[in-house]
Design an enzyme around this catalytic site. Structure first.
Site, PDB file in Angstrom:
ATOM      1  N   ASP A 138       2.786  -4.393  -2.358  1.00  0.00           N
ATOM      2  CA  ASP A 138       2.179  -3.511  -3.348  1.00  0.00           C
ATOM      3  C   ASP A 138       3.029  -3.508  -4.615  1.00  0.00           C
ATOM      4  O   ASP A 138       3.933  -2.695  -4.772  1.00  0.00           O
ATOM      5  CB  ASP A 138       2.068  -2.103  -2.757  1.00  0.00           C
ATOM      6  CG  ASP A 138       1.012  -1.287  -3.455  1.00  0.00           C
ATOM      7  OD1 ASP A 138       0.330  -1.840  -4.331  1.00  0.00           O
ATOM      8  OD2 ASP A 138       0.876  -0.102  -3.127  1.00  0.00           O
ATOM      9  N   TYR A 247       3.485 -16.187  -3.098  1.00  0.00           N
ATOM     10  CA  TYR A 247       2.484 -16.360  -2.042  1.00  0.00           C
ATOM     11  C   TYR A 247       1.462 -17.455  -2.335  1.00  0.00           C
ATOM     12  O   TYR A 247       0.558 -17.680  -1.547  1.00  0.00           O
ATOM     13  CB  TYR A 247       1.787 -15.050  -1.684  1.00  0.00           C
ATOM     14  CG  TYR A 247       1.184 -14.275  -2.846  1.00  0.00           C
ATOM     15  CD1 TYR A 247       0.153 -14.794  -3.597  1.00  0.00           C
ATOM     16  CD2 TYR A 247       1.665 -13.007  -3.155  1.00  0.00           C
ATOM     17  CE1 TYR A 247      -0.392 -14.078  -4.650  1.00  0.00           C
ATOM     18  CE2 TYR A 247       1.126 -12.277  -4.205  1.00  0.00           C
ATOM     19  CZ  TYR A 247       0.096 -12.818  -4.951  1.00  0.00           C
ATOM     20  OH  TYR A 247      -0.432 -12.108  -5.988  1.00  0.00           O
ATOM     21  N   CYS A 429       9.842  40.182  -4.305  1.00  0.00           N
ATOM     22  CA  CYS A 429       9.751  39.515  -3.006  1.00  0.00           C
ATOM     23  C   CYS A 429       8.403  39.867  -2.369  1.00  0.00           C
ATOM     24  O   CYS A 429       8.051  41.050  -2.287  1.00  0.00           O
ATOM     25  CB  CYS A 429      10.899  39.962  -2.103  1.00  0.00           C
ATOM     26  SG  CYS A 429      10.693  39.438  -0.400  1.00  0.00           S
ATOM     27  N   CYS A 447      15.400  36.485  -2.854  1.00  0.00           N
ATOM     28  CA  CYS A 447      15.259  37.904  -2.613  1.00  0.00           C
ATOM     29  C   CYS A 447      16.663  38.391  -2.250  1.00  0.00           C
ATOM     30  O   CYS A 447      17.251  37.898  -1.291  1.00  0.00           O
ATOM     31  CB  CYS A 447      14.287  38.130  -1.454  1.00  0.00           C
ATOM     32  SG  CYS A 447      14.405  39.797  -0.793  1.00  0.00           S
ATOM     33  N   CYS A 452      15.724  42.557   3.990  1.00  0.00           N
ATOM     34  CA  CYS A 452      14.329  42.102   3.851  1.00  0.00           C
ATOM     35  C   CYS A 452      13.841  41.620   5.221  1.00  0.00           C
ATOM     36  O   CYS A 452      14.482  40.777   5.860  1.00  0.00           O
ATOM     37  CB  CYS A 452      14.245  40.963   2.833  1.00  0.00           C
ATOM     38  SG  CYS A 452      12.619  40.196   2.760  1.00  0.00           S
TER      39      CYS A 452
HETATM   40  S1  IVH Z   1      -3.430 -13.840  -2.690  1.00  0.00           S
HETATM   41  C1  IVH Z   1      -6.702 -15.834  -4.757  1.00  0.00           C
HETATM   42  N1  IVH Z   1      -1.507 -12.872  -1.200  1.00  0.00           N
HETATM   43  O1  IVH Z   1      -3.129  -8.241  -3.962  1.00  0.00           O
HETATM   44  C2  IVH Z   1      -5.870 -14.952  -3.947  1.00  0.00           C
HETATM   45  N2  IVH Z   1      -2.327 -11.524  -2.984  1.00  0.00           N
HETATM   46  O2  IVH Z   1      -5.836  -7.089  -4.246  1.00  0.00           O
HETATM   47  C3  IVH Z   1      -5.194 -13.943  -4.742  1.00  0.00           C
HETATM   48  N3  IVH Z   1      -1.176  -9.381  -3.220  1.00  0.00           N
HETATM   49  O3  IVH Z   1      -3.931  -9.640  -7.064  1.00  0.00           O
HETATM   50  C4  IVH Z   1      -4.149 -13.185  -4.150  1.00  0.00           C
HETATM   51  N4  IVH Z   1       0.230  -9.651  -1.571  1.00  0.00           N
HETATM   52  O4  IVH Z   1      -1.497  -8.917  -6.601  1.00  0.00           O
HETATM   53  C5  IVH Z   1      -2.327 -12.643  -2.232  1.00  0.00           C
HETATM   54  N5  IVH Z   1       0.220 -12.145   0.174  1.00  0.00           N
HETATM   55  C6  IVH Z   1      -0.594 -11.934  -0.852  1.00  0.00           C
HETATM   56  C7  IVH Z   1      -0.538 -10.745  -1.613  1.00  0.00           C
HETATM   57  C8  IVH Z   1      -1.441 -10.576  -2.674  1.00  0.00           C
HETATM   58  C9  IVH Z   1      -0.150  -8.851  -2.540  1.00  0.00           C
HETATM   59  C10 IVH Z   1      -1.874  -8.719  -4.344  1.00  0.00           C
HETATM   60  C11 IVH Z   1      -2.096  -9.579  -5.532  1.00  0.00           C
HETATM   61  C12 IVH Z   1      -3.580  -9.596  -5.728  1.00  0.00           C
HETATM   62  C13 IVH Z   1      -3.977  -8.316  -5.077  1.00  0.00           C
HETATM   63  C14 IVH Z   1      -5.423  -8.337  -4.629  1.00  0.00           C
END
Ligand code: IVH
Length: 690
Positions: A138, A247, A429, A447, A452
């Site tokens: 995230d 990724y 209080c 208080c 109390c």
């Molecule tokens: S692949 C074409 N792999 O999730 C594929 N995305 O909701 C595109 N994200 O925009 C993304 N971990 O920012 C992929 N292992 C992962 C990911 C990942 C996080 C995010 C990424 C993407 C969003 C989509």
């Protein structure tokens, strides 16, 4: 754990009503505008207003309406685009040669299985399809372009086609090599991945921001995105605390690479960091297992992870399956249950603690979040309420992650009803009506009335609690009754109760009265540490009580006669605690109460020098998870510690045993993963001295 159903949010409720064409059009427009507004807050300002779960619900409602009324869908519908086009002239635009797409979501197993079936239908294959399981980190999606092996341009996702040039801000980020490693590098490579901020760094960053009077970030993702988009006075430390995890490769993948697994290996060979957990799943069942494992370890990960991502492993099949305008059809994000939800503040009540501290507590419309139903959230003190400006009637974002108590993250400003008023700490209080005081430089309002009833009640509850004198049968309800009847005005009164008086009480009866008196009698023989803890001295918790007990070896008179400086000399005790202890014993009321307790027969072994770390379980570390059949968690903890063992909150390789009961959390999974021995209640009891 109460499993109350949550009320569906109004938008979802509206979705279920049959619609006319006109009302469908109105709702579609409303949703499109609403989503666009949240997109701008999220992507351009890095300050989202509503939880992801609610945003996802808005999107889904719009998708469902558009599916039912395709002719009404707007050309600029948020369901057809990714993010937002960057605005302003702060960063130069960068065109992504290969669009940066988003992902479709699955919310549960059924939706994931439907995805798998769709894939097999599209491919026309019967046997299971192999998926690569990855974590859904995230953070902020970025593209890194390498020309002849050198990092030249780094950009944000933007609207998927055009992003912002944040190259300079990306250079200091961990996990982004300045040059690709390895002998043969492509003329141009485009790497995709996520920039994340570890939770710890996020907390540190927000502490600093709050001290400076800056608005804190609501979550690590927005802090990461915000950090990447710094312009003036760029904070280098902040950039250095970010981490990149790769990724995907959008351009420049060697021809020999035929699978996502190999693509990830290539990224690793080029010098990129990948996410912690990646697994090739030979079919949907293995994918389910991967998802569950990831969910169980979620809280132990250094970064926030909001789900798992599954991608068809074979690249030729990815091409065959293809993409829609917004997202590929060969991948899916399987979201974890939300740890943030929104709900309404129905009231703000003030609780009076043992030391007289007044704590505002938000009473919430019950909401299911982070695996439990939450109906209260502490607001800590006046300053905190003012900073967040939480008001009765407000819609707020509530967060509950792991075992942490629920927090109010922020108010949803746009949903504030008319006529709300700023919340004020009451001047009196709420229990005894004494005028409250707030000392200069202190956050806490108190208080000041030592008589109390709320303070007395809390003191007695603490006195009788498991870690202190451990009087079974003297819980919150009984203490309340006793205080209400005026039978207990100070802790020593507990030892003045007799069967006849107790038997008169509501729902008590002769037998339970006798039981309670026997328990009270038993509690008179205690340990010095427990006695010190039971007194309820400010800053004296279990650990401090043990240090003092060990140092003074049961000699209460010596401790009572000691000056703050002398107490300060106790190993492990600092000046604040020493001051507080000395002040407590200097108070005439406390001295006479202690004299009364001793006269009533409270004793402990003298010369008791046993500290933590001595006993049959010395050197052993335990982690408790789930509900044990007989032992309450506090009781189990106390008995382990009494036997010299240590109880900690998280599982590591150094943990000796994990004691697991019903509904264990992620700690059990972690134990299995690390090969730590797991015990049930009987297993624990076997280790404890009888
Ligand atoms: S692949 C074409 N792999 O999730 C594929 N995305 O909701 C595109 N994200 O925009 C993304 N971990 O920012 C992929 N292992 C992962 C990911 C990942 C996080 C995010 C990424 C993407 C969003 C989509």
């Amino acid at each position: 754990m109460t499993d109350l159903p949550t009320r569906p949010p109004p938008d979802e409720a509206a979705e279920r009503q049959p619609r006319t064409r006109a009302s469908a059009q109105r709702r579609i427009d409303q949703l499109a505008d609403e989503i666009a507004r949240h997109d701008a807050l999220y992507y351009l300002r890095d300050q989202p207003e509503i939880p992801d779960a609610e945003y996802d619900r808005l999107r889904r409602e719009l998708e469902a309406l558009e599916a039912e009324w395709p002719e009404l869908a707007r050309a600029d519908s948020p369901t057809r685009r990714v993010g937002v086009r960057p605005g302003g002239a702060s960063f130069a635009p960068v065109e992504h040669r290969v669009p940066m797409l988003s992902l479709e979501n699955a919310m549960d197993e059924a939706e994931f299985r439907a995805f798998d079936e769709r894939i097999r239908r599209l491919l026309g294959v019967e046997p299971p399809v192999e998926y690569v399981g990855e974590l859904k980190l995230d953070g902020a999606a970025v593209e890194l372009v390498y020309e002849d092996g050198d990092f030249t341009i780094g950009s944000t996702r933007g609207d998927g086609r055009v992003g912002e040039d944040v190259t300079a801000n990306l250079r200091p980020v961990n996990g982004i090599p300045a040059r690709l490693r390895g002998g043969s590098v492509p003329a141009r490579a485009s790497i995709r991945g996520e920039v994340v901020l570890p939770r710890r760094a996020f907390q540190r960053l927000n502490r600093v921001r709050e001290e400076r009077g800056d608005e804190p970030f609501v979550n690590p993702r927005n802090a990461a995105a915000g950090s990447l988009r710094q312009r003036d006075d760029v904070d280098l430390e902040r950039l250095r605390s970010l981490e990149f995890r790769a990724y995907g490769v959008a351009e420049g993948l060697p021809r020999s690479v035929a699978t996502q697994t190999q693509a990830l290996e290539t990224l690793r060979a080029w010098g990129f960091a990948l996410s912690d957990e990646i697994a090739l799943c030979p079919g949907p069942d293995a994918a389910l297992a991967f998802h569950q494992r990831a969910l169980a370890t979620r809280d132990a990960l250094p970064f926030e992870v909001d789900g798992t991502v599954f991608k068809v492993d074979r690249l030729a099949w990815q091409d065959e399956i293809g993409s829609l305008p917004r997202a590929p059809r060969w991948a899916i994000a399987w979201k974890f249950p939300p740890q943030q939800e929104s709900t309404v503040v129905e009231a703000i009540e003030v609780q009076v603690g043992r030391t007289g501290a007044l704590t505002p507590v938000a009473k919430l419309r019950p909401v299911f979040v982070g695996g439990v139903t939450v109906s209260n959230a502490t607001l800590h003190n006046q300053d905190e309420v003012e900073r967040k400006d939480v008001r009765v009637g407000d819609t707020v974002v509530v967060q509950r992650a792991g075992d942490v108590i629920p927090q109010i993250v922020q108010v949803v400003a746009s949903r504030r009803p008319h006529g709300t008023r700023r919340w004020q700490m009451p001047a009196h209080c709420p229990v005894c009506r004494a005028a409250v005081v707030r000392l200069e430089g202190e956050a806490v309002t108190r208080c000041p009335n030592l008589d109390c009833p709320a303070q007395i009640e809390n003191n007695v509850r603490h006195f009788a609690s498991r870690g202190a004198l451990d009087i079974e049968g003297l819980g919150a309800k009984r203490v309340h009754l006793l205080a209400e009847q005026g039978l207990v005005k100070r802790v020593s009164d507990v030892f003045r109760l007799d069967v006849a008086t107790l038997a008169e009480l509501d729902r008590m009866g002769e037998k339970s009265a006798a039981n309670l008196v026997a328990q009270i009698e038993r509690a008179k023989r205690t340990t010095f540490a427990r006695f010190l803890l039971a007194l309820g001295i400010r800053h004296v918790g279990e650990g401090v009580a043990e240090l003092l007990a060990g140092h003074y070896a049961g000699d209460l008179d010596a401790l009572m006669a000691a000056t703050a400086e002398e107490i300060d000399a106790t190993p492990g005790i600092g000046p604040t605690i020493a001051e507080s202890v000395a002040k407590f014993f200097a108070d005439e009321r406390n001295r006479s109460e202690i004299a009364a307790l001793r006269a009533l027969g409270v004793t402990w072994p003298k010369g008791e020098r046993r500290r933590r770390g001595e006993g049959p379980l010395a050197g052993k570390t335990f982690v408790l998870t789930g509900t044990l059949p007989h032992l309450a968690r506090e009781e189990a903890k106390r008995r382990i510690e009494d036997a010299g063992g240590k109880v900690t909150g998280s599982v590591s390789k150094k943990t000796s045993y994990v004691v697991a009961g019903a509904d264990p959390g992620s700690k059990l999974a972690k134990a299995t993963e690390l090969g730590v021995e797991v015990l049930d209640e009987d297993g624990l009891l076997a280790l404890l001295p009888s």
